[in-house]
Design a protein around this motif. Structure first.
Motif, short mmCIF file in Angstrom:
data_model
loop_
_atom_site.label_atom_id
_atom_site.label_comp_id
_atom_site.label_asym_id
_atom_site.label_seq_id
_atom_site.Cartn_x
_atom_site.Cartn_y
_atom_site.Cartn_z
N UNK A 1 0.87 -1.19 0.00
CA UNK A 1 0.00 0.00 0.00
C UNK A 1 0.90 1.23 0.00
N UNK A 2 0.47 2.28 -0.67
CA UNK A 2 1.37 3.38 -1.00
C UNK A 2 1.81 4.30 0.11
N UNK A 3 1.13 4.28 1.25
CA UNK A 3 1.56 5.16 2.34
C UNK A 3 2.36 4.34 3.34
N UNK A 4 3.66 4.43 3.19
CA UNK A 4 4.61 3.71 4.04
C UNK A 4 4.77 4.50 5.33
N UNK A 5 4.21 4.01 6.41
CA UNK A 5 4.07 4.81 7.63
C UNK A 5 5.40 5.18 8.26
N UNK A 6 6.35 4.25 8.47
CA UNK A 6 7.61 4.68 9.08
C UNK A 6 8.37 5.69 8.24
N UNK A 7 8.26 5.61 6.92
CA UNK A 7 8.91 6.60 6.06
C UNK A 7 8.24 7.95 6.20
N UNK B 1 14.72 -2.96 7.63
CA UNK B 1 15.53 -1.78 7.36
C UNK B 1 15.09 -0.60 8.22
N UNK B 2 15.76 0.52 8.05
CA UNK B 2 15.43 1.76 8.74
C UNK B 2 15.22 2.84 7.69
N UNK B 3 14.08 3.55 7.69
CA UNK B 3 13.09 3.63 8.77
C UNK B 3 12.17 2.41 8.84
N UNK B 4 11.91 2.02 10.06
CA UNK B 4 10.96 0.97 10.40
C UNK B 4 10.08 1.50 11.51
N UNK B 5 9.00 0.82 11.78
CA UNK B 5 8.19 1.21 12.94
C UNK B 5 9.00 1.08 14.22
N UNK B 6 9.83 0.04 14.30
CA UNK B 6 10.69 -0.15 15.46
C UNK B 6 11.58 1.06 15.70
#
Length: 422
Positions: free
Chosen positions: A219-225, A296-301
């Protein structure tokens, strides 16, 4: 490259604080890996390869030099090198803000058959939000730690303007000119829907075609990014006011930051029966969401590590519990370790980057020590960290020379040594 005396003194000082022979060797080698093997310097800038791929990722190159920032106050040589890396990053953004990886020169190396046709400067044109976040974040840290504003040239300001324009354009991806197609490849290396990706509705967030793994978003909205974009815009705004004196452009950054953050809070916070309110990994604004985390980073973690939220934030803590459970399809437990992997690598693989990030955001000493033990064993006698390894066998690994993994793991090793955990 020769090792600057202050860098060697810093390493020696840390090594004196631990008696673990594996940690001593791994830390020194991992900390130095970027400096000694990946930097190609010119008179004006510096090109940083990822390791075994001869291209410069905006993301990786930023993360690879992060450990050296703390040494800038005691070394003009290190300061100059970081400045040169930032100069190259800003120049690269002006060549193509949608590209994630670049060539040393306009030699048309890389994925030249991708569509649309890309610049000969571009190795790969997978659009990823974090590729634009990282150079801003690195420049901000350089400024704050060194006290120098010499990186904030007109080229850098042009890059900032292109970042703002790109993120605003991608708030309504249906009207964006960007598309990406690659033939004869795994599905994660190209975008569906004639290269536009799965449909999305406007949310205030900004769209991303690909994840930090370079895999296509579901889905196009990558939250951690988007979380990282909020941080980068906050930092960009401060730079624009304090250094450039451009109130109008700073206000533009502030407004975009507020819109993206509001979108995160409205569309990405999801109530779950088991964990309470959590952040989804990806959403589309049409009611769909994905529960997972990539390695990877950015991640939610990594949200508190990047500066988006406090580590004690209740929604973050709920999310963390989800990520370290079977509710995350990429969380694995095995004989060699337990941790988060990625769809980018073979099934049942765990990433040292993800384990290091878990450790850097952990508040429990026992959790940190457990992760340290896993990481030390995961080098499998090679003396370095890897992209991933099988949960049951650390000798079954991918990428023997992956400088970003070496860097972030050495950052976690520093954390453990300085806190008396090793």
């Amino acid at each position: 490259m020769n090792i600057p005396a202050p860098m060697q003194a810093y390493i020696d000082g840390l090594l004196a604080k631990t008696s673990d022979p594996t940690l001593k060797s791994l830390f020194a080698d991992c900390f130095l890996n970027t400096w000694t093997t990946t930097i190609q310097e010119t008179a004006d800038d510096a090109f940083v390869i990822t390791g075994d791929i001869p291209a410069m990722w905006l993301r990786d190159s930023s993360a690879q030099v992060k450990n050296y920032l703390k040494l800038m106050p005691v070394s003009d040589e290190i300061t100059a090198m970081v400045r040169k890396v930032i100069n190259r990053q800003m120049l690269s953004i002006t060549k193509d803000p949608y590209a994630n990886a670049f060539n040393f020169e306009a030699n048309a190396h890389g994925h030249t058959d991708d569509r649309p046709l890309q610049s000969p400067w571009v190795w790969e044109r997978k659009y990823e939000i974090d590729s634009l976040c990282y150079p801003v974040h690195l420049a901000y840290q350089y400024w704050k730690i060194s006290g120098k504003a010499d990186i904030f040239t007109e080229t850098a300001k042009t890059a900032f303007g292109l970042i703002l324009k790109t993120w605003k354009t991608e708030q309504n991806h249906a009207d964006s000119p960007y598309y990406f197609l690659r033939d004869n490849c795994p599905p994660t290396d190209t975008l569906t829907n004639d290269g536009k990706g799965t449909p999305v509705a406007p949310t205030g967030m900004t769209w991303s075609g690909f994840r930090p793994s370079d895999d296509a978003c579901t889905y196009g909205y990558l939250v951690p990014a988007n979380m990282f974009a909020v941080v980068a815009l906050r930092e960009m705004s401060e730079i624009l006011r304090a250094v450039y004196g451009d109130e109008a452009m700073a206000a533009e950054a502030d407004a975009l930051k507020a819109e993206i953050d509001a979108g995160i809070q409205k569309y990405a916070v999801v109530e779950t029966a088991e964990f309470g309110k959590v952040y989804a990994y990806e959403v589309d604004g049409l009611g769909n969401h994905l529960f997972m985390d990539d390695a990877n980073v950015p991640s939610l973690m990594s949200a508190p590590y990047l500066g988006y939220c406090d580590v004690a934030d209740p929604i973050y803590q709920n999310t963390r519990k989800l990520l370290l459970s079977n509710a995350n399809p990429y969380y694995h437990e095995g004989k060699a370790a337990k941790g988060i992997g990625s769809p980018h690598t073979p099934a049942d693989s765990i990433w040292p980057i993800a384990m290091a990030m878990q450790g850097l955001t952990a508040t429990d000493a026992a959790e940190k020590k457990e992760l340290l033990g896993y990481l030390l064993a995961s080098n499998a006698g090679t003396g370095f960290m890897h992209e991933s390894f099988h949960k049951d066998d650390a000798k079954n690994f991918t990428r023997p020379w992956f400088a970003w993994a070496n860097t972030i793991c050495s950052e976690f090793f520093i954390d453990c040594i300085e806190n008396g955990l090793a």
